[in-house]
Design a protein around this motif. Sequence first.
Motif, PDB file in Angstrom:
ATOM      1  N   ARG A  88       0.815  -1.213   0.000  1.00  0.00           N
ATOM      2  CA  ARG A  88       0.000   0.000   0.000  1.00  0.00           C
ATOM      3  C   ARG A  88       0.849   1.264   0.000  1.00  0.00           C
ATOM      4  N   HIS A  89       1.995   1.226   0.684  1.00  0.00           N
ATOM      5  CA  HIS A  89       2.784   2.450   0.760  1.00  0.00           C
ATOM      6  C   HIS A  89       3.348   2.834  -0.602  1.00  0.00           C
ATOM      7  N   ARG A  90       3.631   1.850  -1.464  1.00  0.00           N
ATOM      8  CA  ARG A  90       4.131   2.170  -2.798  1.00  0.00           C
ATOM      9  C   ARG A  90       3.034   2.815  -3.648  1.00  0.00           C
ATOM     10  N   VAL A  91       1.824   2.324  -3.506  1.00  0.00           N
ATOM     11  CA  VAL A  91       0.697   2.935  -4.218  1.00  0.00           C
ATOM     12  C   VAL A  91       0.510   4.379  -3.753  1.00  0.00           C
ATOM     13  N   MET A  92       0.633   4.615  -2.453  1.00  0.00           N
ATOM     14  CA  MET A  92       0.463   5.955  -1.907  1.00  0.00           C
ATOM     15  C   MET A  92       1.546   6.911  -2.414  1.00  0.00           C
ATOM     16  N   ALA A 137      -5.790   3.003  -0.636  1.00  0.00           N
ATOM     17  CA  ALA A 137      -4.540   2.529  -0.038  1.00  0.00           C
ATOM     18  C   ALA A 137      -4.302   3.198   1.310  1.00  0.00           C
ATOM     19  N   ALA A 138      -4.561   4.516   1.384  1.00  0.00           N
ATOM     20  CA  ALA A 138      -4.316   5.250   2.620  1.00  0.00           C
ATOM     21  C   ALA A 138      -5.243   4.790   3.737  1.00  0.00           C
ATOM     22  N   GLU A 139      -6.520   4.578   3.410  1.00  0.00           N
ATOM     23  CA  GLU A 139      -7.456   4.153   4.452  1.00  0.00           C
ATOM     24  C   GLU A 139      -7.123   2.754   4.948  1.00  0.00           C
ATOM     25  N   GLY A 140      -6.795   1.853   4.020  1.00  0.00           N
ATOM     26  CA  GLY A 140      -6.396   0.516   4.435  1.00  0.00           C
ATOM     27  C   GLY A 140      -5.132   0.536   5.265  1.00  0.00           C
ATOM     28  N   MET A 141      -4.160   1.378   4.896  1.00  0.00           N
ATOM     29  CA  MET A 141      -2.903   1.459   5.634  1.00  0.00           C
ATOM     30  C   MET A 141      -3.133   1.997   7.031  1.00  0.00           C
ATOM     31  N   LEU A 142      -3.970   3.020   7.162  1.00  0.00           N
ATOM     32  CA  LEU A 142      -4.240   3.576   8.481  1.00  0.00           C
ATOM     33  C   LEU A 142      -4.915   2.553   9.377  1.00  0.00           C
ATOM     34  N   MET A 143      -5.905   1.857   8.853  1.00  0.00           N
ATOM     35  CA  MET A 143      -6.628   0.893   9.682  1.00  0.00           C
ATOM     36  C   MET A 143      -5.758  -0.278  10.098  1.00  0.00           C
ATOM     37  N   GLY A 197       4.812  12.408   0.282  1.00  0.00           N
ATOM     38  CA  GLY A 197       5.261  11.212  -0.405  1.00  0.00           C
ATOM     39  C   GLY A 197       6.577  10.697   0.148  1.00  0.00           C
ATOM     40  N   SER A 198       7.474  11.610   0.504  1.00  0.00           N
ATOM     41  CA  SER A 198       8.762  11.204   1.083  1.00  0.00           C
ATOM     42  C   SER A 198       8.554  10.503   2.422  1.00  0.00           C
ATOM     43  N   LEU A 199       7.658  11.016   3.247  1.00  0.00           N
ATOM     44  CA  LEU A 199       7.378  10.381   4.540  1.00  0.00           C
ATOM     45  C   LEU A 199       6.756   8.993   4.353  1.00  0.00           C
ATOM     46  N   ARG A 200       5.820   8.893   3.431  1.00  0.00           N
ATOM     47  CA  ARG A 200       5.123   7.620   3.236  1.00  0.00           C
ATOM     48  C   ARG A 200       6.024   6.554   2.636  1.00  0.00           C
ATOM     49  N   ALA A 201       7.127   6.953   2.023  1.00  0.00           N
ATOM     50  CA  ALA A 201       8.076   5.977   1.483  1.00  0.00           C
ATOM     51  C   ALA A 201       8.715   5.139   2.583  1.00  0.00           C
ATOM     52  N   PHE A 202       8.702   5.627   3.837  1.00  0.00           N
ATOM     53  CA  PHE A 202       9.340   4.924   4.954  1.00  0.00           C
ATOM     54  C   PHE A 202       8.358   4.069   5.745  1.00  0.00           C
ATOM     55  N   LEU A 203       7.120   3.909   5.283  1.00  0.00           N
ATOM     56  CA  LEU A 203       6.161   3.062   5.980  1.00  0.00           C
ATOM     57  C   LEU A 203       6.620   1.608   5.946  1.00  0.00           C
TER      58      LEU A 203
END
Length: 443
Positions: A88-92, A137-143, A197-203
């Motif tokens: 999911r983080h790559r999609v985000m 992707a974001a909603e699934g990742m958060l949950m 996007g830079s922050l989400r790359a580290f999920l």
Amino acid sequence: MDSRPVTSAADSPRRLRRPSWAGRNYTLLTAAAIATNLGSQGALIASAFAVLDTGGDGGDVGLVAAARTLPLVLFLLIGGAVADRLPRHRVMVAANTLNCVSQAAFATLVIAGEPQLWQMMLLSALGGTGQAFFNPAAEGMLMSSVSGPQASRAFAMFRMAMHGAGLGGAALGGAMVAAIGPGWVLAVDALAFAVAGSLRAFLDVSHIPARKPGGGLLSDLRDGWREFSGRPWLWTIVAQFSVVVAVVGAAEAVYGPLVARDSLGGAGPWGLALGAFDLGTVGGALLMTRWKPRRLLLAGSLCVFPLAAPSAALAVPLPVGWLCAVMLVSGLSIEVFGVSWMTALHQEIPEDKLSRVSAYDWFGSIAMVPLATAMAGPAEVAFGRTASLWGCAVLVVVVTAAVLCVPDVRNLTRRTKAVAQGVAAPDRVPGSADAEGAVGRLG
């Protein structure tokens, strides 16, 4: 002799003070949401006034708004299936990159001179395409980043941070549009997408089980549909919000800037009104960190009624101070619904289907937005702006009253026992499934 580093004693209290639900992914997601909401609220105002500054009218504003929403509707279901199939983080991150590029190009056109309507529509459409893949992707990742009985509080804190950033972004964006023009506000939004996007790359997605390929994209969509359509509380609320989001979106994206220009003093006062709404959502999220209504969707649905008030206030129109008060109350109320809704989804939906169910939720909720925003201008010509705004208010009240007639909406109950994230407990709560053995849920 104790060989531990001397810093461990200082680090330990920090770890103890940190809430158990605020892990690494949750923290990164919250920081990224703050960045994007700081930019996007100002960009919402900037895009409308960029159209108006080129001599456009309400119909043109509606066309640009519709151009963003149409690809969002078209690609949402595919985006949900992709987000349950790929990390999911790559999609985000990919979606944030597309949003960054499209907003940067939009900003360049506005700053350089008079952009053409088709150019603004095209760039808005690219941004909507990015959001179609990002949202599920974001909603699934958060949950999937929270679990246990504190999930509701975690969602409330996330939304409080997100809306707090939106509050600052709306007020600052309105002031910047008035002071330096809409192009620079759009440039700030592009920068915000780059940071997020830079922050989400580290999920970290190592805790999420690898998904089997299954029967392909269509098979994934069918699974998501079964999960969605079998639970009446899901699809009825989604149907409700297909109307609510459409009319509120038309009022906010089209009529709001026009009323602000003609009666309230321009972009600055309208930015304050949008900021008041965000302030209300912050207050609502703060309330939901403490209040845990037993009947999640009953409490949430009752709090949708105040969403009719902003359209009515614009129809009058009320002075800026009263409009801000109305927006504040409606923001607080809808946040009660938002946290309750996320808690219900987290409680009921299996983790491996979260993004697909979220996609059906988003799809149903925004499916009518392109039509509503595109028709806002013609409706103003046919019926007048005041009558159109009153019509928006009445529709919100009617569909919300209708959804409260559904037993599952009134009876779905918060579970008191912690369950595995996204997996339904064997003791089904009243209203979560009907006598016919219903399956899915959404909204």
